[in-house]
Write an enzyme that holds these catalytic residues in place. Structure first.
Site, PDB file in Angstrom:
ATOM      1  CE  LYS A   1      -4.069  -1.899  -0.114  1.00 12.26           C
ATOM      2  NZ  LYS A   1      -4.009  -3.078  -0.415  1.00 12.26           N
TER       3      LYS A   1
HETATM    4  C1  LIG Z   1      -9.875  -2.480  -1.675  1.00 17.64           C
HETATM    5  C2  LIG Z   1      -9.204  -3.252  -0.283  1.00 17.64           C
HETATM    6  N1  LIG Z   1      -9.880  -3.193   0.849  1.00 17.64           N
HETATM    7  C3  LIG Z   1      -9.459  -3.997   1.793  1.00 17.64           C
HETATM    8  C4  LIG Z   1      -8.257  -4.437   1.755  1.00 17.64           C
HETATM    9  C5  LIG Z   1      -7.979  -5.173   2.956  1.00 17.64           C
HETATM   10  O1  LIG Z   1      -6.624  -4.608   3.564  1.00 17.64           O
HETATM   11  P1  LIG Z   1      -5.819  -5.379   4.545  1.00 17.64           P
HETATM   12  O2  LIG Z   1      -4.857  -6.321   4.194  1.00 17.64           O
HETATM   13  O3  LIG Z   1      -4.913  -4.384   5.300  1.00 17.64           O
HETATM   14  O4  LIG Z   1      -6.677  -6.060   5.512  1.00 17.64           O
HETATM   15  C6  LIG Z   1      -7.604  -4.316   0.681  1.00 17.64           C
HETATM   16  C7  LIG Z   1      -6.199  -4.802   0.746  1.00 17.64           C
HETATM   17  O5  LIG Z   1      -5.614  -5.300   0.040  1.00 17.64           O
HETATM   18  C8  LIG Z   1      -8.013  -3.730  -0.365  1.00 17.64           C
HETATM   19  O6  LIG Z   1      -7.405  -3.650  -1.662  1.00 17.64           O
END
Ligand SMILES: Cc1ncc(COP(=O)(O)O)c(C=O)c1O
Length: 382
Positions: free
Chosen positions: A184
């Site tokens: 990210k």
């Molecule tokens: C659009 C979206 N929402 C939620 C998430 C979930 O994030 P995390 O990996 O921090 O739980 C991601 C992760 O790739 C994502 O791309």
């Protein structure tokens, strides 16, 4: 062809983060502590929200957002199929049902007109995803959420830096969720943040994120003396640690610089690919800040001469790692079977799903890396 494989989404970790992590390790305070507090403070100032609560992932952030806004069994939440499974999984974990509506193929974001059509008396919230870092049409979504009395919960996993005419992502909806996963724009290895302007929800989020225990339970072993706590609700173990916050604090302080570098790479890609038969991302309107999280090209078999998956294999053979964001979620087996979805349900999402390919886009990339990606795309699209 380059000799070394270019890993997709490799994070740029600098000496400041490393020193901060070492400082936490040496201090012995490696769990949730003062650095988490500092990261929350700086994050809320950055997005311009009243409150920020750091958690273990964006998935946790989404789940807690559902819970504090009272979403549960029998409720429906409208969201996009062009997202990572965590968005819809979080809705399901509360007992509620995700209702997908199609996207606008130009922006790849949820189409507000279709949102309106999907609202019924079970609808409790709208959960837009600012896909690739491009903010959704928040003006329309805000109006719809007000008109119908729905919560607006933003999935800003791709969009920490994004803003639009209604303001900065993270300060528009009732709750906004962010991700600090490895690939990210701000990285803490794993981590997430929830921002809100409601104090009652911020308090509730803190309690639910740590077992449902009352008030700053993490302080219970501090030198202020032991503190008793009470379990107020059956919460979760979703807290962030100071080790993660050590990374986040410095990553966030560098955010303008890293965005500028991704902007530079973005512009270079768009210029170099202008005459190719792959389709490049459309420009957002003036005044919109795109967070430049994913640079997605569309590989259409009819014009490029091969399927996206073949194109991806060719890129791989040229030592360039790429990503696919995403296979439309309604076509994933669980969602397909449980909700009886078919191909053709959301044609715009499916069009993107079949063709999209994310190219490497990160501040760690050297000019040489960028030029290798460009060369490989040119080679593979002939
Ligand atoms: C659009 C979206 N929402 C939620 C998430 C979930 O994030 P995390 O990996 O921090 O739980 C991601 C992760 O790739 C994502 O791309």
């Amino acid at each position: 062809m380059r000799n070394e494989f270019l890993v997709y989404g490799s994070p740029a970790i600098e000496e400041e983060e490393i020193a901060e992590v070492v400082d936490s390790l040496r201090s012995g305070w490696i769990g949730t502590g003062p650095k988490v507090g500092l990261f929350e403070q700086e994050f809320k100032n950055y997005v311009g929200a009243e409150y920020a609560v750091a958690v273990s992932s964006c998935t946790a952030a989404l789940h807690l957002s559902m819970i504090v806004s009272g979403i549960g069994q029998g409720d429906e939440v409208i969201t996009t199929p062009m997202t990572f499974c965590a968005t819809a999984n979080a809705i399901l974990h509360t007992g509620a049902v995700p209702v997908f509506v199609d996207i606008d193929p130009e922006t790849m974001n949820i189409d507000p007109e279709l949102v309106k059509k999907a609202i019924n008396n079970r609808t409790k919230a709208i959960l837009p995803v600012h896909f690739a870092g491009r903010p959704c049409d928040m003006k329309s979504l805000l109006r719809i959420s007000k008109d119908y009395g729905l919560h607006l919960i933003e999935d800003g996993a791709h969009a920490i830096e994004a803003s639009c005419e209604t303001g900065k992502v993270g300060s528009i909806g009732d709750l906004s969720c962010f991700s600090f996963y490895v690939t990210k724009n701000v990285v803490t290895a794993e981590g997430g943040m929830i921002t809100t302007n409601r104090k009652d929800w911020a308090d509730k989020l803190k309690i639910y994120a740590l077992h449902g225990m009352s008030r700053d339970a993490w302080k219970r072993y501090s030198d202020d003396g032991f503190r008793h706590y009470q379990v107020l609700v059956p919460g979760f173990k979703y807290n962030m640690t100071d080790l993660q916050a050590s990374l986040g604090i410095h990553q966030l302080r560098r955010i303008n610089k890293t965005l500028a570098r991704r902007n530079e790479i973005w512009e270079q890609y768009s210029y170099e690919f202008r005459d190719l038969n792959v389709i490049t991302p459309t420009k957002p309107p003036p005044g919109v800040v795109h967070a430049r999280h994913l640079y997605t090209i569309l590989v259409d078999e009819n014009s490029v001469g091969c399927h996206r998956d073949t194109f991806q294999e060719r890129m791989q053979r040229n030592n360039i790692g790429t990503g696919i964001h995403y296979t439309a979620l309604h076509l994933q087996p669980y969602y397909k079977d449980r909700f009886n979805h078919r191909k053709g349900d959301f044609p715009s999402a499916e069009y993107i799903s079949e063709r999209t390919l994310s190219l490497p886009l990160g501040p760690k990339m050297t000019d040489r890396d960028v030029s290798d990606v460009i060369k490989a795309v040119k080679k593979c699209s002939h």
